[in-house]
Motif scaffolding. Structure first.
Motif, PDB file in Angstrom:
ATOM      1  N   GLY A  21      20.039  29.812   7.096  1.00 28.56           N
ATOM      2  CA  GLY A  21      20.923  29.322   8.147  1.00 28.56           C
ATOM      3  C   GLY A  21      21.215  27.839   8.063  1.00 28.56           C
ATOM      4  N   LYS A  22      20.533  27.118   7.178  1.00 28.44           N
ATOM      5  CA  LYS A  22      20.757  25.682   7.022  1.00 28.44           C
ATOM      6  C   LYS A  22      21.874  25.431   6.018  1.00 28.44           C
ATOM      7  CE  LYS A  22      17.104  24.623   9.528  1.00 28.44           C
ATOM      8  NZ  LYS A  22      17.228  23.971  10.872  1.00 28.44           N
ATOM      9  N   VAL A  23      22.592  24.351   6.221  1.00 29.71           N
ATOM     10  CA  VAL A  23      23.636  23.931   5.289  1.00 29.71           C
ATOM     11  C   VAL A  23      23.192  22.629   4.632  1.00 29.71           C
ATOM     12  CG1 VAL A  23      26.016  23.148   5.045  1.00 29.71           C
ATOM     13  CG2 VAL A  23      25.469  25.040   6.596  1.00 29.71           C
ATOM     14  N   ALA A  24      23.195  22.620   3.303  1.00 28.87           N
ATOM     15  CA  ALA A  24      22.754  21.459   2.544  1.00 28.87           C
ATOM     16  C   ALA A  24      23.903  20.906   1.710  1.00 28.87           C
ATOM     17  CB  ALA A  24      21.589  21.829   1.628  1.00 28.87           C
ATOM     18  N   LEU A  25      24.057  19.608   1.747  1.00 27.99           N
ATOM     19  CA  LEU A  25      25.012  18.889   0.904  1.00 27.99           C
ATOM     20  C   LEU A  25      24.227  18.160  -0.173  1.00 27.99           C
ATOM     21  CD1 LEU A  25      27.692  17.476   0.140  1.00 27.99           C
ATOM     22  CD2 LEU A  25      27.298  15.888   2.037  1.00 27.99           C
ATOM     23  N   VAL A  26      24.518  18.453  -1.429  1.00 27.20           N
ATOM     24  CA  VAL A  26      23.827  17.824  -2.555  1.00 27.20           C
ATOM     25  C   VAL A  26      24.845  17.070  -3.390  1.00 27.20           C
ATOM     26  CG1 VAL A  26      22.374  18.176  -4.585  1.00 27.20           C
ATOM     27  CG2 VAL A  26      22.110  19.688  -2.594  1.00 27.20           C
ATOM     28  N   THR A  27      24.771  15.746  -3.380  1.00 28.77           N
ATOM     29  CA  THR A  27      25.640  14.964  -4.252  1.00 28.77           C
ATOM     30  C   THR A  27      25.011  14.894  -5.633  1.00 28.77           C
ATOM     31  OG1 THR A  27      24.648  12.801  -3.793  1.00 28.77           O
ATOM     32  CG2 THR A  27      26.337  13.592  -2.257  1.00 28.77           C
ATOM     33  N   GLY A  28      25.848  14.756  -6.652  1.00 32.38           N
ATOM     34  CA  GLY A  28      25.333  14.811  -8.014  1.00 32.38           C
ATOM     35  C   GLY A  28      24.740  16.172  -8.326  1.00 32.38           C
ATOM     36  N   GLY A  29      25.263  17.197  -7.665  1.00 33.05           N
ATOM     37  CA  GLY A  29      24.653  18.518  -7.736  1.00 33.05           C
ATOM     38  C   GLY A  29      25.134  19.407  -8.857  1.00 33.05           C
ATOM     39  N   ALA A  60      17.682  29.044  -3.218  1.00 34.32           N
ATOM     40  CA  ALA A  60      16.637  30.060  -3.294  1.00 34.32           C
ATOM     41  C   ALA A  60      15.827  30.131  -2.013  1.00 34.32           C
ATOM     42  CB  ALA A  60      15.717  29.771  -4.481  1.00 34.32           C
ATOM     43  N   GLU A  61      15.768  29.017  -1.292  1.00 35.69           N
ATOM     44  CA  GLU A  61      15.052  28.990  -0.016  1.00 35.69           C
ATOM     45  C   GLU A  61      15.930  29.436   1.146  1.00 35.69           C
ATOM     46  OE1 GLU A  61      11.975  28.582   0.033  1.00 35.69           O
ATOM     47  OE2 GLU A  61      11.429  27.420  -1.738  1.00 35.69           O
ATOM     48  N   GLY A  62      17.194  29.778   0.856  1.00 36.77           N
ATOM     49  CA  GLY A  62      18.054  30.344   1.884  1.00 36.77           C
ATOM     50  C   GLY A  62      19.179  29.470   2.375  1.00 36.77           C
ATOM     51  N   ALA A  63      19.280  28.242   1.877  1.00 36.32           N
ATOM     52  CA  ALA A  63      20.314  27.328   2.361  1.00 36.32           C
ATOM     53  C   ALA A  63      21.691  27.672   1.798  1.00 36.32           C
ATOM     54  CB  ALA A  63      19.961  25.887   1.999  1.00 36.32           C
ATOM     55  N   GLN A  64      22.716  27.299   2.544  1.00 34.59           N
ATOM     56  CA  GLN A  64      24.091  27.326   2.069  1.00 34.59           C
ATOM     57  C   GLN A  64      24.390  25.949   1.475  1.00 34.59           C
ATOM     58  OE1 GLN A  64      26.677  29.514   5.162  1.00 34.59           O
ATOM     59  NE2 GLN A  64      24.905  28.819   6.327  1.00 34.59           N
ATOM     60  N   LEU A  65      25.135  25.920   0.375  1.00 27.22           N
ATOM     61  CA  LEU A  65      25.250  24.686  -0.390  1.00 27.22           C
ATOM     62  C   LEU A  65      26.676  24.171  -0.490  1.00 27.22           C
ATOM     63  CD1 LEU A  65      22.900  23.192  -1.909  1.00 27.22           C
ATOM     64  CD2 LEU A  65      22.360  25.535  -1.272  1.00 27.22           C
ATOM     65  N   VAL A  66      26.800  22.848  -0.347  1.00 26.60           N
ATOM     66  CA  VAL A  66      27.997  22.123  -0.750  1.00 26.60           C
ATOM     67  C   VAL A  66      27.592  21.243  -1.926  1.00 26.60           C
ATOM     68  CG1 VAL A  66      29.763  20.453  -0.119  1.00 26.60           C
ATOM     69  CG2 VAL A  66      28.959  22.117   1.580  1.00 26.60           C
ATOM     70  N   ILE A  67      28.198  21.479  -3.079  1.00 23.96           N
ATOM     71  CA  ILE A  67      27.912  20.711  -4.281  1.00 23.96           C
ATOM     72  C   ILE A  67      28.983  19.636  -4.428  1.00 23.96           C
ATOM     73  CG2 ILE A  67      27.614  20.797  -6.780  1.00 23.96           C
ATOM     74  CD1 ILE A  67      25.503  22.342  -5.200  1.00 23.96           C
ATOM     75  N   ALA A  68      28.568  18.383  -4.474  1.00 20.98           N
ATOM     76  CA  ALA A  68      29.517  17.286  -4.595  1.00 20.98           C
ATOM     77  C   ALA A  68      29.368  16.622  -5.956  1.00 20.98           C
ATOM     78  CB  ALA A  68      29.288  16.253  -3.495  1.00 20.98           C
ATOM     79  N   CYS A  69      30.502  16.329  -6.581  1.00 21.77           N
ATOM     80  CA  CYS A  69      30.500  15.610  -7.854  1.00 21.77           C
ATOM     81  C   CYS A  69      31.572  14.534  -7.797  1.00 21.77           C
ATOM     82  CB  CYS A  69      30.762  16.565  -9.014  1.00 21.77           C
ATOM     83  SG  CYS A  69      32.401  17.307  -8.992  1.00 21.77           S
ATOM     84  N   ARG A  70      31.466  13.557  -8.693  1.00 18.62           N
ATOM     85  CA  ARG A  70      32.447  12.473  -8.691  1.00 18.62           C
ATOM     86  C   ARG A  70      33.745  12.884  -9.357  1.00 18.62           C
ATOM     87  NH1 ARG A  70      30.839   6.714 -11.175  1.00 18.62           N
ATOM     88  NH2 ARG A  70      30.701   7.993 -13.060  1.00 18.62           N
TER      89      ARG A  70
END
Length: 246
Positions: free
Chosen positions: A7-15, A29-39
């Motif tokens: 249920g958590k949303v994670a933003l990972v820059t340089g992902g 893998a722990e259940g988070a929803q992901l936003v992957i940010a790149c330059r």
């Protein structure tokens, strides 16, 4: 094992590569929803998103240059538009270039500080504006902030500034129930460190008490912990993860 970020949303820059990519995989893998940010390499970020989705995670990719505060604001706005919330910020985006003193100039300084320090500040401000209690912010410092090498003066100073910002901003965000910490890795085996490992890998293994080179998985587990409820009493800290190097 199992930090339960469902249920958590994670933003990972340089992902899209290296440590950031492994962090994204671990959080998913722990259940988070992901936003992957790149330059700029949206294709690589897209491949990362495809991998995460294939593993059953909700994920999307966005572009941003964290050296520009407006990009940081837009990145968080994009995350909110996609998922409606932001619980975890992991700022893996950074630049590293070593130069001796006689080659150090304003351009080199700004290249390091605009991304590593201004980016940290801008991302924290944008993320904190939309986070509620229980929010987690995790930045990346470096062991070189404490034990700099010759030629790494500006880079080491920028990472020391990240640690200082982390400690100071914890005082502001703590009353809102948001924790902010930093991870300070030693040398980690990625495509970016291949050259160093080729020339100095054996000596670095010998210097490390664990007698091996760090892997992205060594860092992603620590980040997953700091993003979890188990780390709710830890804030303002920079945690070295370098295999015990002195």
């Amino acid at each position: 094992m199992g930090k339960d970020l469902s249920g958590k949303v994670a933003l990972v820059t340089g992902g899209s590569r290296g440590i950031g990519a492994q962090v994204a995989r671990r959080l998913a893998a722990e259940g988070a929803q992901l936003v992957i940010a790149c330059r700029s390499d949206l294709a690589a970020a897209g491949r990362m998103v495809a991998d995460l989705r294939a593993a059953g995670a909700a994920a999307c990719a966005l572009t941003a240059d964290v050296a520009h505060p407006a990009d940081c604001d837009a990145l968080v706005a994009g995350c909110m538009a996609q998922f409606g919330r932001l619980d975890i910020l992991v700022n893996c985006a950074g630049v590293a270039k070593y130069l001796p003193l006689d080659q150090t100039d304003a351009g080199h300084f700004h290249a390091m500080f605009d991304t590593n320090v201004l980016g940290t500040l801008s991302l924290t401000r944008a993320a904190a504006a939309v986070m509620g209690p229980g929010g987690r912010i995790i930045h990346f410092s470096s062991r070189l902030a404490e034990t700099p090498l010759a030629g790494a003066s500006v880079y080491a100073a920028s990472k020391a500034a990240v640690s200082a910002l982390t400690l100071a901003l914890a005082q502001e965000l703590g009353p809102r129930g948001i924790t902010i910490n930093a991870v300070a890795p030693g040398l980690i085996e990625t495509d970016m460190t291949a050259g160093i490992l080729t020339t100095r890998g054996d000596s670095l293994r010998a210097q490390t008490p664990l007698r091996r080179i760090g892997q992205p998985e060594d860092i992603s587990g620590l980040v997953a912990f700091l993003a979890s409820a188990d780390a709710g009493w830890i804030t303002g800290r920079t945690i070295r993860a370098d295999g015990g190097l002195l």
